[in-house]
Motif scaffolding. Structure first.
Motif, PDB file in Angstrom:
ATOM      1  N   GLN A  98      34.048  48.969  53.095  1.00  0.00           N
ATOM      2  CA  GLN A  98      32.902  49.915  52.278  1.00  0.00           C
ATOM      3  C   GLN A  98      32.438  51.104  52.803  1.00  0.00           C
ATOM      4  O   GLN A  98      31.640  50.795  52.876  1.00  0.00           O
ATOM      5  N   ASP A 155      30.577  44.186  37.078  1.00  0.00           N
ATOM      6  CA  ASP A 155      29.647  44.861  36.977  1.00  0.00           C
ATOM      7  C   ASP A 155      30.258  46.732  36.381  1.00  0.00           C
ATOM      8  O   ASP A 155      29.885  47.715  35.667  1.00  0.00           O
ATOM      9  N   LYS A 156      31.549  46.813  37.499  1.00  0.00           N
ATOM     10  CA  LYS A 156      32.177  47.850  37.456  1.00  0.00           C
ATOM     11  C   LYS A 156      33.504  47.887  36.916  1.00  0.00           C
ATOM     12  O   LYS A 156      33.913  47.003  36.537  1.00  0.00           O
ATOM     13  N   LYS A 195      34.221  41.899  43.431  1.00  0.00           N
ATOM     14  CA  LYS A 195      32.976  42.008  44.335  1.00  0.00           C
ATOM     15  C   LYS A 195      31.847  42.771  43.330  1.00  0.00           C
ATOM     16  O   LYS A 195      31.853  42.809  43.918  1.00  0.00           O
ATOM     17  N   TYR A 196      32.559  43.405  42.226  1.00  0.00           N
ATOM     18  CA  TYR A 196      32.047  44.035  41.711  1.00  0.00           C
ATOM     19  C   TYR A 196      32.483  43.937  40.149  1.00  0.00           C
ATOM     20  O   TYR A 196      32.811  45.054  39.550  1.00  0.00           O
ATOM     21  N   ASP A 204      30.581  53.151  37.789  1.00  0.00           N
ATOM     22  CA  ASP A 204      29.654  52.195  36.566  1.00  0.00           C
ATOM     23  C   ASP A 204      30.490  52.036  34.828  1.00  0.00           C
ATOM     24  O   ASP A 204      30.253  51.198  34.558  1.00  0.00           O
TER      25      ASP A 204
END
Length: 391
Positions: free
Chosen positions: A122, A76-77, A73-74, A98
């Protein structure tokens, strides 16, 4: 004379400690009132449980599968925390940021279904009425400085309670306990009500004030634990090479912890590199399953490279004191009846604080009026004397 001096000293302590902390205590009482009933308020909003009910024994997807879904889902995290909300059964929450060392307020939460690995919600927890009430109550949006300041106000509140007791004792030697002189002036009626409510709320005020002070030191307590017990638990890995490659299984980490701590339930899992563990371990925090023991947390460290259990300990007494004081501060031990009692005492304290301010202003007004009368009399006397001299 000695007794009179003592009473005067206690009066000064009571007056100034009360005056300094009253405004902030009023804020804490007003913001604390909705926080006592935050669960009931959420239920009144009509929000259904996120996860669908399933028959007992339905297979779960597993933490590794859930983590994979959250990461997709994320992408880049990074995942920092995994935790469970007892009010949302059959769900697991993943907190992603992050970077592993990002600021505490840098995160997004994902709530996943334990059985289907579906993303259910979320939540935006950093907005809304209850969020504002909570942050005002915790630190007034001022971070650790705000926490410690409110802790100081809590200490002044306790000093005001103690000094109030020392003043009320001598008064009750001359009058009946709980008397309210309705036939006298408005100020005296409020003074008697102020004293009576103060005596009735003594125990509650000390408990809530003391637990509030303890809660404001949470960052300091965490620092002590990190430098003490956590450093001891992770000492063998102090000079270990940095962790690289794929981390070991979350499911295995949880299974090993449950086996080492039977009868306890998982509360939160922290990833390597967060403040609650080392750069080489998962920290699996487990809790008991009774109203009291579920506040007592045990940390287990799992080697995130090979998946072995390296340590499991009881928390130090000062950390347990913090965990126990947090729910006690909001009356979150005995269900709705205790919350109602907490709310009634909270309202009584608001009346005490408000009446205290009224009494101070009324006393100052009376004092100024008395001084003005004396000044007027002095002027009249001087005028008469001058006239006599001129004559």
């Amino acid at each position: 004379m000695s007794s009179v001096k003592k009473i005067q000293a206690w009066f000064q302590i009571h007056k100034w400690t009360s005056l300094i902390c009253t405004a902030f205590l009023l804020m804490l009482c007003l913001t604390g009132l909705p926080l006592i009933f935050h669960e009931e308020i959420e239920e009144l909003e009509g929000k259904p449980h996120l996860a669908r009910e399933v028959p007992a024994g339905t297979p779960v997807a597993g933490l590794d599968k859930l983590a994979e879904t959250a990461q997709k889902k994320y992408p880049d995290k990074v995942i920092r925390f995994v935790y469970w909300d007892e009010h949302e059964p059959n769900t697991t929450t993943f907190s992603l940021s992050d970077s592993i060392d990002a600021p505490p307020d840098n995160y997004v939460n994902l709530i996943l279904d334990d059985h289907t690995a579906e993303v259910l919600d979320q939540p935006k927890v950093q907005e809304g009425f209850m969020y504002i009430m909570l942050q005002m109550h915790i630190d007034m949006f001022m971070g650790i400085g705000g926490k410690l300041f409110l802790g100081l106000m809590g200490l002044l509140f306790i000093a005001a309670i103690v000094s109030g007791i020392m003043l009320y004792g001598p008064i009750m030697k001359r009058f009946d306990f709980g008397m309210i002189r309705t036939e006298r002036s408005t100020r005296l009626k409020w003074l008697d009500l102020h004293n009576l409510l103060g005596v009735v709320t003594i125990v509650w005020g000390v408990v809530v004030g003391f637990t509030g002070v303890v809660n404001t030191t949470s960052d300091l307590i965490l620092g002590l634990w990190q430098m003490g017990q956590l450093a001891e638990m992770t000492a063998p890995y102090k000079d270990a090479a940095p962790l690289t490659g794929k981390l070991s299984s979350l499911d295995q980490a949880l299974a090993l912890t449950k086996k080492a701590a039977p009868g306890m339930e998982p509360s939160i899992i922290t990833y390597p590199g967060t403040a609650f563990t080392s750069k080489h371990h998962y920290a699996v925090f487990v809790k008991g399953n009774t109203p009291l023991t579920k506040r007592i947390i045990k940390p287990a460290l799992i080697d995130a490279k090979n998946g072995t259990l390296t340590d499991l300990r009881d928390m130090p007494w000062y950390v347990n004191a913090l965990f126990v004081s947090e729910p006690l501060h909001f009356g979150d031990y005995g269900g709705l009846p205790l919350k109602i009692i907490w709310a009634l005492f909270d309202i009584a304290t608001i009346v005490i604080l408000g009446s205290g301010l009224y009494l101070w202003f009324a006393r100052n007004k009376a004092t100024r009026a008395h001084i003005n009368r004396l000044s007027k009399n002095d002027t009249e006397i001087l005028t008469v004397l001058a006239q006599k001299e001129n004559a």
